[in-house]
Design a protein around this motif. Structure first.
Motif, PDB file in Angstrom:
ATOM      1  N   UNK A  15     -38.605  57.499 -49.821  1.00  0.00           N
ATOM      2  CA  UNK A  15     -37.969  56.304 -50.387  1.00  0.00           C
ATOM      3  C   UNK A  15     -37.890  56.403 -51.904  1.00  0.00           C
ATOM      4  N   UNK A  16     -38.976  56.816 -52.526  1.00  0.00           N
ATOM      5  CA  UNK A  16     -38.981  56.961 -53.981  1.00  0.00           C
ATOM      6  C   UNK A  16     -37.977  58.009 -54.434  1.00  0.00           C
ATOM      7  N   UNK A  17     -37.905  59.121 -53.714  1.00  0.00           N
ATOM      8  CA  UNK A  17     -36.970  60.183 -54.075  1.00  0.00           C
ATOM      9  C   UNK A  17     -35.526  59.692 -53.982  1.00  0.00           C
ATOM     10  N   UNK A  18     -35.212  58.911 -52.975  1.00  0.00           N
ATOM     11  CA  UNK A  18     -33.849  58.408 -52.805  1.00  0.00           C
ATOM     12  C   UNK A  18     -33.514  57.369 -53.875  1.00  0.00           C
ATOM     13  N   UNK A  19     -34.456  56.505 -54.197  1.00  0.00           N
ATOM     14  CA  UNK A  19     -34.235  55.519 -55.254  1.00  0.00           C
ATOM     15  C   UNK A  19     -33.983  56.230 -56.580  1.00  0.00           C
ATOM     16  N   UNK A  20     -34.787  57.221 -56.862  1.00  0.00           N
ATOM     17  CA  UNK A  20     -34.634  57.983 -58.098  1.00  0.00           C
ATOM     18  C   UNK A  20     -33.302  58.720 -58.122  1.00  0.00           C
ATOM     19  N   UNK A  21     -32.926  59.292 -57.002  1.00  0.00           N
ATOM     20  CA  UNK A  21     -31.662  60.025 -56.899  1.00  0.00           C
ATOM     21  C   UNK A  21     -30.463  59.115 -57.149  1.00  0.00           C
ATOM     22  N   UNK A  22     -30.462  57.924 -56.549  1.00  0.00           N
ATOM     23  CA  UNK A  22     -29.304  57.036 -56.733  1.00  0.00           C
ATOM     24  C   UNK A  22     -29.206  56.557 -58.177  1.00  0.00           C
ATOM     25  N   UNK A  23     -30.333  56.291 -58.830  1.00  0.00           N
ATOM     26  CA  UNK A  23     -30.300  55.875 -60.235  1.00  0.00           C
ATOM     27  C   UNK A  23     -29.846  57.036 -61.123  1.00  0.00           C
ATOM     28  N   UNK A  24     -30.318  58.214 -60.829  1.00  0.00           N
ATOM     29  CA  UNK A  24     -29.941  59.417 -61.587  1.00  0.00           C
ATOM     30  C   UNK A  24     -28.437  59.641 -61.497  1.00  0.00           C
ATOM     31  N   UNK A  25     -27.856  59.459 -60.316  1.00  0.00           N
ATOM     32  CA  UNK A  25     -26.407  59.613 -60.144  1.00  0.00           C
ATOM     33  C   UNK A  25     -25.641  58.566 -60.946  1.00  0.00           C
ATOM     34  N   UNK A  26     -26.142  57.333 -60.960  1.00  0.00           N
ATOM     35  CA  UNK A  26     -25.478  56.270 -61.719  1.00  0.00           C
ATOM     36  C   UNK A  26     -25.473  56.552 -63.217  1.00  0.00           C
ATOM     37  N   UNK A  27     -26.446  57.306 -63.678  1.00  0.00           N
ATOM     38  CA  UNK A  27     -26.549  57.634 -65.092  1.00  0.00           C
ATOM     39  C   UNK A  27     -26.025  59.040 -65.381  1.00  0.00           C
ATOM     40  N   UNK A  28     -25.063  59.473 -64.599  1.00  0.00           N
ATOM     41  CA  UNK A  28     -24.369  60.753 -64.812  1.00  0.00           C
ATOM     42  C   UNK A  28     -25.325  61.940 -64.927  1.00  0.00           C
ATOM     43  N   UNK A  29     -26.369  61.897 -64.124  1.00  0.00           N
ATOM     44  CA  UNK A  29     -27.335  63.000 -64.013  1.00  0.00           C
ATOM     45  C   UNK A  29     -28.007  63.334 -65.352  1.00  0.00           C
ATOM     46  N   UNK A  30     -28.294  62.319 -66.125  1.00  0.00           N
ATOM     47  CA  UNK A  30     -28.995  62.516 -67.413  1.00  0.00           C
ATOM     48  C   UNK A  30     -30.484  62.660 -67.134  1.00  0.00           C
ATOM     49  N   UNK A  31     -30.924  63.883 -67.102  1.00  0.00           N
ATOM     50  CA  UNK A  31     -32.305  64.193 -66.731  1.00  0.00           C
ATOM     51  C   UNK A  31     -33.316  63.576 -67.691  1.00  0.00           C
ATOM     52  N   UNK A  32     -32.979  63.507 -68.959  1.00  0.00           N
ATOM     53  CA  UNK A  32     -33.909  62.999 -69.970  1.00  0.00           C
ATOM     54  C   UNK A  32     -34.361  61.576 -69.662  1.00  0.00           C
ATOM     55  N   UNK A  33     -33.475  60.761 -69.094  1.00  0.00           N
ATOM     56  CA  UNK A  33     -33.813  59.372 -68.782  1.00  0.00           C
ATOM     57  C   UNK A  33     -34.784  59.248 -67.620  1.00  0.00           C
ATOM     58  N   UNK A  34     -34.888  60.314 -66.828  1.00  0.00           N
ATOM     59  CA  UNK A  34     -35.659  60.216 -65.596  1.00  0.00           C
ATOM     60  C   UNK A  34     -36.858  61.166 -65.547  1.00  0.00           C
ATOM     61  N   UNK A  35     -37.290  61.642 -66.712  1.00  0.00           N
ATOM     62  CA  UNK A  35     -38.466  62.515 -66.757  1.00  0.00           C
ATOM     63  C   UNK A  35     -39.712  61.766 -66.284  1.00  0.00           C
ATOM     64  N   UNK A  36     -39.936  60.574 -66.830  1.00  0.00           N
ATOM     65  CA  UNK A  36     -41.137  59.812 -66.463  1.00  0.00           C
ATOM     66  C   UNK A  36     -41.175  59.445 -64.971  1.00  0.00           C
ATOM     67  N   UNK A  37     -40.112  58.866 -64.407  1.00  0.00           N
ATOM     68  CA  UNK A  37     -40.203  58.563 -62.977  1.00  0.00           C
ATOM     69  C   UNK A  37     -40.266  59.819 -62.104  1.00  0.00           C
ATOM     70  N   UNK A  38     -39.682  60.929 -62.566  1.00  0.00           N
ATOM     71  CA  UNK A  38     -39.807  62.180 -61.822  1.00  0.00           C
ATOM     72  C   UNK A  38     -41.271  62.634 -61.828  1.00  0.00           C
ATOM     73  N   UNK A  39     -41.941  62.477 -62.965  1.00  0.00           N
ATOM     74  CA  UNK A  39     -43.371  62.803 -63.023  1.00  0.00           C
ATOM     75  C   UNK A  39     -44.169  61.881 -62.107  1.00  0.00           C
TER      76      UNK A  39
END
Length: 183
Positions: A15-39
């Protein structure tokens, strides 16, 4: 028995992976914005593995756990899951707000809602509901009342259904209004 005991934890991770994935897609795959939740997600996986290892070695007994969160690792897992979901849902809210502002500036319509807005609203609402479910899991861990055990069983099912529901809704490009008007 061990596999069945850890299925809820796998559901939380998926569930967490899917939530993170959908938000990442909405932000044009900007990895920098999602470093903390990926950790957070990586730490969730590590906490789950440690929990399994300790349970296998007999350090944690089945009677010590409720919904597999009665241990320190289980509570850490839930806290990290809440952090991941808050981060992702907040970023989806920001994206929805930006989209709404853009539409207002271009079309100058106050009440018109695009299908994208409706879908974003559904994602934000479902994210907040999921966060409430996780908070309910944590708050019920200190009680041994029968209704709490029933609630825990229901929550496990909801956590398992949640990622699939999000994938189906996004794949079908449905909005919240479309979903609510289904027969």
């Amino acid at each position: 028995m061990m596999g069945v005991a850890y299925l809820p934890l796998i559901n939380f991770i998926l569930s967490d992976a899917i939530v993170l994935w959908r938000a990442w897609l909405l932000w044009d795959r900007r990895a920098v914005l999602f470093i903390l939740p990926f950790l957070f997600l990586v730490c969730t996986v590590v906490a789950t593995i440690l929990d399994v290892i300790l349970a296998t070695d007999g350090f944690i007994t089945h009677s010590m756990r409720k919904l597999n969160t009665g241990t320190a690792f289980g509570l850490v897992l839930l806290g990290l899951s809440i952090g991941t979901n808050l981060w992702a849902t907040s970023f989806m809210f920001i994206r929805a707000w930006q989209h709404r502002r853009f539409l207002r500036s271009v079309f100058d319509k106050e009440n018109a809602k695009s299908k994208a807005e409706k879908t974003l609203a559904f994602l934000i609402e479902s994210g907040m509901i999921y966060i409430c479910i996780l908070v309910a899991v944590i708050t019920t861990q200190t009680s041994s009342m029968v209704w709490v055990e029933v609630l825990n069983r229901i929550i496990v099912q909801l956590v398992g259904i949640y990622p699939m529901a999000i994938i189906v809704v996004i794949t079908m490009r449905l909005s919240a209004t479309d979903i609510l008007s289904l027969p």
